[in-house]
Write an enzyme that holds these catalytic residues in place. Structure first.
Site, mmCIF file in Angstrom:
data_model
loop_
_atom_site.group_PDB
_atom_site.id
_atom_site.type_symbol
_atom_site.label_atom_id
_atom_site.label_comp_id
_atom_site.label_asym_id
_atom_site.label_seq_id
_atom_site.Cartn_x
_atom_site.Cartn_y
_atom_site.Cartn_z
ATOM 1 N N HIS A 161 -1.590 0.892 -9.638
ATOM 2 C CA HIS A 161 -2.289 -0.009 -8.708
ATOM 3 C C HIS A 161 -3.021 -1.112 -9.477
ATOM 4 O O HIS A 161 -4.239 -1.274 -9.367
ATOM 5 C CB HIS A 161 -3.277 0.763 -7.813
ATOM 6 C CG HIS A 161 -3.642 -0.007 -6.575
ATOM 7 N ND1 HIS A 161 -3.898 0.597 -5.355
ATOM 8 C CD2 HIS A 161 -3.806 -1.337 -6.348
ATOM 9 C CE1 HIS A 161 -4.203 -0.333 -4.454
ATOM 10 N NE2 HIS A 161 -4.161 -1.518 -5.039
ATOM 11 N N ARG B 25 0.854 -1.184 0.000
ATOM 12 C CA ARG B 25 0.000 0.000 0.000
ATOM 13 C C ARG B 25 0.891 1.235 0.000
ATOM 14 O O ARG B 25 1.991 1.217 0.560
ATOM 15 C CB ARG B 25 -0.882 0.022 1.257
ATOM 16 C CG ARG B 25 -2.041 -0.948 1.207
ATOM 17 C CD ARG B 25 -3.122 -0.459 0.242
ATOM 18 N NE ARG B 25 -4.286 -1.311 0.295
ATOM 19 C CZ ARG B 25 -4.562 -2.285 -0.578
ATOM 20 N NH1 ARG B 25 -3.745 -2.529 -1.587
ATOM 21 N NH2 ARG B 25 -5.662 -2.992 -0.476
#
Ligand code: GLV
Length: 325
Positions: A288, A240
């Site tokens: 992502h 993340r």
């Protein structure tokens, strides 16, 4: 009445899509429409908020859950649940479940392996050579055999394990930092407990981060960790954005302490157009997308969680809301 009893009350269970960043009905609508036992609505189409028993969620708005007093299950559409657990309106007693999908792990493993090869073989040099129409055979000059290049992996859940096996099958020694002790297996060795992240980083020529984001792992990829790594090591960041102290990485790239980075996740997504990572010659950016779960797999996971709750069981992919995974 408990949330679980409420969930079990109707044959067709009604839920709501909650996301501030993705158009979930667009992605999952066609699949949910094929399932008889569930009905999902966009928030603006919900006929009666009190009848909503579950949410299908990804980074919901801070007040997203406020309108639904009877949500018993929040099914996240991915493996990482930080964007839901940190939500201030998340009902206290709702079960939060994630996706545990082998195919997602396999896609992630392929992506990680590709980046291991990218850094190991210094593939960027070939792109530069091709642009200059230059036949520049460099493998003979630079190649270290895989057996001499340690790949470190931070995080050893479903994804970490799939990555470890794939990379080990390419003859790289793999060193993983895991929460609990694991047997060493072939080329895969494991370090667990306090200090394991630092110990793995200290030996990693290529370091892959796939940790969950929790209070304990915020900012874990920082100057201190980079300083422990072998000079010129590469970073592959698949966890993340908030794991990484971005200024520290930029400084480590400038000093040569880190020799290159593949980044799939960022503190701010989408990555702002003026972010220095975009134009950095040693940074490879993907938006992502390192892995993805198919819509059928996500809706299978949702149905499975609902069935387990209806049978009075705790869903097998429910996360511990305290530890965050
Ligand atoms: C993707 O980011 C995931 O958490 O699965």
């Amino acid at each position: 009445m408990t949330s679980r009893a409420q969930l079990a009350q109707h044959d067709v269970v009604e839920g709501v899509y909650l996301s501030a960043s993705l158009d979930l009905p667009d992605i999952f609508g066609p699949e949910t429409e094929t399932r008889d036992g569930i009905r999902l609505y966009r928030p603006e189409d919900v006929p009666d908020p009190a009848r909503i028993r579950f949410a299908l969620a990804w980074n919901p708005a801070e007040d997203a859950f406020d309108a639904y007093p009877n949500i018993g299950l929040v099914q996240v559409i991915a493996a990482g649940v930080d964007g839901v657990l940190s939500n201030r309106s998340l009902p206290k007693h709702a079960v939060v479940a994630r996706v545990h999908d082998k195919e997602q792990a396999a896609i992630m493993a392929g992506f990680a392996a590709w980046h291991v090869v990218w850094h190991h073989r210094q593939m960027g040099n070939y792109i530069a050579a091709q642009q200059a129409s230059r036949w520049d055979r460099q493998t003979v000059k630079i190649l270290r055999p895989p057996s001499a290049v340690t790949v470190g992996i931070l995080g050893y859940g479903l994804m970490g394990q799939a990555i470890a096996q794939t990379v080990a099958s390419m003859e790289f020694p793999v060193l993983v930092a895991a929460r609990s002790p694991r047997q060493d297996e072939g080329r895969i060795s494991c370090i667990s407990g306090p200090g394991s992240v630092e110990a793995v980083a200290a030996r990693a020529d290529i370091l892959i981060n796939i940790l969950p984001l929790t209070d304990a792992t915020q900012g874990i990829l920082d100057a201190g960790l980079f300083a422990r790594m072998p000079k010129g090591a590469a970073l592959i960041q698949l966890g993340r954005g908030n794991h990484l102290v971005e200024e520290d990485l930029l400084a480590a790239l400038t000093s040569g302490q880190i020799g290159g980075a593949s980044l799939d996740v960022f503190r701010q997504e989408p990555l702002p157009a003026d972010h220095p990572f975009w134009s950095h010659p040693m940074v490879f950016i993907t938006p992502h997308e390192a892995s993805i779960t198919s819509a059928p797999a996500v809706i299978d996971a949702l149905e499975h969680s609902l069935e387990q709750i209806q049978a009075g069981q705790h869903p097998s992919t429910a996360v511990d809301r305290k530890t965050g995974y």
